[in-house]
Enzyme design. Structure first.
Site, PDB file in Angstrom:
ATOM      1  N   HIS A 141      39.822  33.964  41.120  1.00 53.70           N
ATOM      2  CA  HIS A 141      40.730  34.017  42.385  1.00 53.70           C
ATOM      3  C   HIS A 141      39.847  33.197  43.401  1.00 53.70           C
ATOM      4  CE1 HIS A 141      43.010  35.742  45.545  1.00 53.70           C
ATOM      5  NE2 HIS A 141      41.885  35.700  46.249  1.00 53.70           N
ATOM      6  N   GLU A 142      38.729  33.151  43.796  1.00 53.44           N
ATOM      7  CA  GLU A 142      38.067  32.448  44.836  1.00 53.44           C
ATOM      8  C   GLU A 142      38.151  30.990  44.452  1.00 53.44           C
ATOM      9  OE1 GLU A 142      37.764  33.605  47.637  1.00 53.44           O
ATOM     10  OE2 GLU A 142      37.616  35.621  47.309  1.00 53.44           O
ATOM     11  N   THR A 174      35.031  39.033  37.117  1.00 55.94           N
ATOM     12  CA  THR A 174      35.733  37.567  36.697  1.00 55.94           C
ATOM     13  C   THR A 174      36.888  37.365  37.483  1.00 55.94           C
ATOM     14  OG1 THR A 174      34.554  37.799  34.402  1.00 55.94           O
ATOM     15  CG2 THR A 174      36.401  36.311  34.591  1.00 55.94           C
ATOM     16  N   ASP A 207      46.292  33.009  49.014  1.00 51.68           N
ATOM     17  CA  ASP A 207      46.320  34.140  48.654  1.00 51.68           C
ATOM     18  C   ASP A 207      47.838  34.513  48.730  1.00 51.68           C
ATOM     19  OD1 ASP A 207      43.767  35.136  48.722  1.00 51.68           O
ATOM     20  OD2 ASP A 207      43.581  34.956  50.795  1.00 51.68           O
ATOM     21  N   HIS A 209      41.292  29.223  45.189  1.00 49.95           N
ATOM     22  CA  HIS A 209      41.498  28.696  46.329  1.00 49.95           C
ATOM     23  C   HIS A 209      40.761  27.164  46.672  1.00 49.95           C
ATOM     24  CE1 HIS A 209      42.833  32.177  48.474  1.00 49.95           C
ATOM     25  NE2 HIS A 209      41.470  33.069  48.174  1.00 49.95           N
TER      26      HIS A 209
END
Length: 185
Positions: free
Chosen positions: A118-119, A113, A128, A122
């Site tokens: 996190h992705e 998860t 990052d 973006h």
């Protein structure tokens, strides 16, 4: 006596209701900004569907200017899974469009998860910040495999709110591939 009670009760009710009426009168106006919906597909990453949906739910609880909704057709964001020597990555314009690749090797080491949330960060426009602490979602794998936090912190939530305040998705740019450079331990 009963007349006095009724009048006292009416006065008490008026006093009790008055603060509510005052609160309504002084309340801030509702936001006029519309929520932008980003549709995503998990068809290319069926092994990670639950983690993807959990990550999207975390973002949906955290921000109001953009909403992530799973869709089987017409999605501007696709999740796919497989093996890559570069690991997991997002290829995105940061405006709600792109592809998120979930690497099997990283998924065995890191919280799924957290990877998907996190992705997705973006795709929502965040960069990052590997040197950040575990409490920072965009620190990715920087804090190590024991970090399971899959929720954006206050600064990350605020930045996404700012970016999407005026329908950020409306102005897409060229897509960039953002690799997750996980430290070797």
């Amino acid at each position: 006596m009963s007349r006095k009670f009724v009048l006292s009760g009416a006065a008490a009710l008026a006093v009790a209701v008055m603060p509510l009426a005052g609160a309504v009168a002084t309340a801030a106006p509702a936001s006029t900004a519309a929520t932008t919906t980003v549709y995503y597909s998990t068809a290319g990453a069926p092994s990670f569907r639950a983690a993807i949906n959990a990550g999207a739910a975390n973002w949906n609880r955290a921000v109001t200017n953009v909403r992530l909704v799973e869709s089987s057709s017409g999605a501007s964001l696709r999740y796919v899974e497989g093996n890559s020597p570069q690991g997991s990555y997002a290829q995105t314009d940061g405006h709600g469009n792109g592809t998120i690749f979930i690497d099997y090797t990283q998924a065995r080491q890191y919280n799924n998860t957290r990877i998907t949330a996190h992705e997705t960060g973006h795709v929502l426009g965040l960069p990052d910040h590997y040197s950040g602490p575990c409490s920072e979602l965009m620190s990715g794998g920087g804090p190590g495999t024991s970090c399971t936090n899959a929720n954006p912190n206050a600064q990350e939530r605020s930045r996404v709110q700012q970016l999407w305040a005026n329908g950020f998705r409306a102005a897409p740019g060229p897509q960039q591939r953002i690799y997750e450079n996980m430290p070797t331990r």
